[in-house]
Design an enzyme around this catalytic site. Structure first.
Site, PDB file in Angstrom:
ATOM      1  N   ALA C 235       0.821  -1.218   0.000  1.00  0.00           N
ATOM      2  CA  ALA C 235       0.000   0.000   0.000  1.00  0.00           C
ATOM      3  C   ALA C 235       0.855   1.268   0.000  1.00  0.00           C
ATOM      4  O   ALA C 235       2.082   1.207   0.085  1.00  0.00           O
ATOM      5  CB  ALA C 235      -0.935  -0.014   1.200  1.00  0.00           C
ATOM      6  N   HIS C 236       0.185   2.406  -0.048  1.00  0.00           N
ATOM      7  CA  HIS C 236       0.864   3.703  -0.111  1.00  0.00           C
ATOM      8  C   HIS C 236       1.766   3.945   1.102  1.00  0.00           C
ATOM      9  O   HIS C 236       1.429   3.602   2.214  1.00  0.00           O
ATOM     10  CB  HIS C 236      -0.140   4.855  -0.243  1.00  0.00           C
ATOM     11  N   ASN C 237       2.924   4.536   0.839  1.00  0.00           N
ATOM     12  CA  ASN C 237       3.850   4.985   1.879  1.00  0.00           C
ATOM     13  C   ASN C 237       4.494   3.866   2.687  1.00  0.00           C
ATOM     14  O   ASN C 237       5.136   4.116   3.707  1.00  0.00           O
ATOM     15  CB  ASN C 237       3.169   5.982   2.839  1.00  0.00           C
TER      16      ASN C 237
END
Lengths: 337, 337, 337
Positions: C235-237
């Site tokens: 997922a993001h980050n």
């Protein structure tokens, strides 16, 4: 991109405290604040050093130091979402790429875009402002509503209907056959062909490599404003209610119905032919094997109310010591007898 | 499409009770029965109002009202599958699209179809009646048997062999490298290159975005009549036995062998180097970490016989009250001493 | 391909015991040993019949029969990996296929390869010896380092940076938007647009159909030598540390940080905003909802130290009998009173 503080305040529906003409060029993390940037603070704790020509967005009621430019908002998370939209760059795209293969019977709005190597089948209808990126395969009879964006390498099987303002990420497969087989007299798995459709309503977002199967008869329905993450499986004849969000790698088995404003966590599995009511939240990895009618948070396999699963988990973690104590006690009892 | 009742009775191997010349045009849900439609009833309960010019398929021994046209069958689910096949429309496709890139050394039957932008590598062999849809990449040395259908955007790595009458849905990756790395003296993950193949036998169906890795040495084998759902992972050197069905998001780790006529539920995980015997059913989300030799239904992580896992789950759900009672009792015992 | 025993001994850093000039043509399973083949034995048990013109690789200290050609190595698994590399065939590819659509502003090394129908966006930079296979979509501003290989049908969103010597398998989506929505005053899910990037460092391998989301702000980072299997969600980050391996169908939620040399099992789920330290191994299907700082092996949902989860599982399996005994005992107590 450059926006003035007053323009931003209006865009995020906040109240400006500071210099209206201050210009900001980038949205940053609060730790990266510098001249001409804006950051959102999710709590009332303010960093010590804020450049005089930077802008912060803060929760209502935050005490704002002198000479700091701030915008007060009731909901910083929502303000942040709106700021990301403001600073999001979207390339101008229009027309049909010369390498696209488009059926003569397809109806495509003149202001839409069809990217390189995309294939548009017979009788497809594509609305206004639609962006179909590279390598998208849109099979016969599909309809796509205004302003929808479809990223590269997605495949849309025949007769799928997609609404307005949707975003479909790369690698999705929409409208593939559902999974249905019946063992024949001769011991072979005979295929249930899928004669139904997929209906995706307006403002739906679908993450990368997600699969949504068409119905056997009737429709698999993804309602307005539903948001689906990457690698999710939605089986045949499922219905997902308005504004429900479904996190990555979750799977919903055939004919189950999910209510409105639900939150389905990552890797959750929902068995077939179930009904999940409105405003049900399911914690990650939960396994649902029964209907859930009451709004609330549920967790575990099988899924129970959150507090109950947490209680069971907490006891489970004490089980080795408890078990030892119990065995010792039961042995002692036996000896006494 | 129009079929007479007598034609349908023969196609689904049933016994006609009613008008042989009645024509039906659509297969519908029993609640949508109207003139010139056919529906399948899975129980002996018959809806009150059935149009005189509609047709129902019912289980053997159902009492059929006067003037109702019916076909009796021993297995309504199987009859339903056969009806879906009858009413399934498949477009006529033949020839090589002008945009396909086909290696001169590829051997392609004249009556096969290669869709727009598909790429066919060196020494590929494609049988009779094969349909390779748009944007399929078939790498060097692949063989594809008669009448197999491959949907858009699937990638087939070199030397994969696919049998006859298979259906491969969109976004599959067949023959990618398995996952194998060994930590070197210098602390780097060194790759195990995969020199083996994937062998997919006849009548196999593979769902959208499923991945099947090639063997390290030897072959990953998917046997005849196996049916695999969407987003499934089959690792290197796995063997799946005849007519086994594998539901969505299941994963089978390296070198495990699955028997014949197994049913692997959604999101099931099977660890590496295991043997699962014939006719084993695994409930959704089960985690298998041991061999299973006895046919039966298994559930849970780790997977146990169904009744046992259900019993454990039922006790677990009473655990908070039981724990409280037990603590109280043990305390009381301590006080007495 | 043909290699002499002495060449192989050097390539796998082993000590040759036998004929230096013996030539071998294939790497085989020990059961398939025949003339001019080589096999690796992972234990000191040696098959009875080894052809005089075959070669075996054995653990140091194995007693080698007369007339058998062998190479002793400290780590047979590592030697096997190196042998697979030796016998791995990679086709010569160079130049830009005539059907590729390449932006004039893209910078592509002359010795790189761009396959049929691939699309290379504006300002893309492609290093030396890169192989971009068929149907790859590389969007604007992407950078790809020397000798990286990208298999067909992968999509790389704008501004993703990929290092040197990476292998990206088919169907991956790198840089798609993360999953972030905020409920608005009007009850709609408002999108958090993702302004960040994905940064993939050197020697990373990514399996088929895996998805890696771009950061909201900043970067999603996959560090050097990380190896990711098929159908994984990042997922993001998220940040994944050096040389960590992540097995199939695992998912890592937003902003979590994974240390170096971790081993994440298949179907593992890691919740958002967590920190997993270095050298943590997570058994298959584990669910992690807390930080893990201590190196070691963990298992279960929620994940605990391996021995503890195994202990709990073992007690759980006795729970039905224990529960019966306990109920009988508590009943007896009540009667006595």
């Amino acid at each position: 991109m450059k926006f003035t503080a007053s323009y931003i305040a209006e865009a995020i529906r906040g109240r400006l405290r500071g210099q209206a003409t201050l210009e900001v060029e980038r949205l940053v993390d609060p730790r990266q604040l510098e001249s001409n940037t804006v950051a959102v603070l999710f709590t009332k704790d303010i960093p010590k050093e804020i450049p005089a020509d930077a802008l912060i967005v803060v929760p209502e009621g935050t005490s704002i130091p002198d000479r700091v430019n701030a915008i007060e908002v009731p909901n910083p998370k929502l303000a942040f979402a709106r700021l990301t939209k403001l600073f999001h760059y979207q390339k101008e795209l229009r027309g049909i790429h010369e390498t696209a293969v488009v059926s003569p019977s397809a109806q495509i709005s003149e202001d839409s875009y069809i990217g390189a190597y995309s294939v548009i089948g017979e009788n497809v209808k594509i609305g206004s402002g639609v962006r179909i990126m590279e390598h998208v395969v849109v099979m016969d009879g599909v309809e796509i509503g205004n302003n929808t964006v479809i990223y590269p390498n997605t495949v849309i099987y025949p007769d799928v209907v997609i609404g307005k303002d949707c975003i479909i990420h790369s690698g999705c497969v929409l409208g593939s056959d559902g999974f249905g087989f019946v063992l024949s007299e001769e011991g072979n798995q005979e295929k249930v062909y899928h004669l139904g459709k997929v209906l995706i309503k307006d403002r739906v977002e679908i993450g990368a490599n997600t699969t949504i199967d068409r119905a056997v008869l009737g429709e698999t329905i993804i309602d307005t404003d539903v948001k689906i993450d990457n690698l999710v499986q939605i089986a045949h004849n499922v219905r997902v209610g308005r504004s429900t969000v479904i996190a990555s790698q979750a799977g919903i088995a055939g004919s189950s119905q999910i209510g409105q404003y639900c939150m389905i966590g990552g890797q959750v599995g929902i068995a077939d032919h179930l009904t999940i009511g409105d405003k049900v939240a399911l914690g990650a990895q939960s396994g649902v094997n029964k209907n859930i009618t009451k709004p609330g948070v549920y967790l575990g396999t099988p899924a129970l109310e959150l507090h109950r699963t947490l209680r069971i988990w907490s006891i489970l973690q004490k089980l080795p010591e408890l078990y030892k104590k119990l065995l010792r006690f039961l042995d002692a009892q036996n000896e006494q007898r």
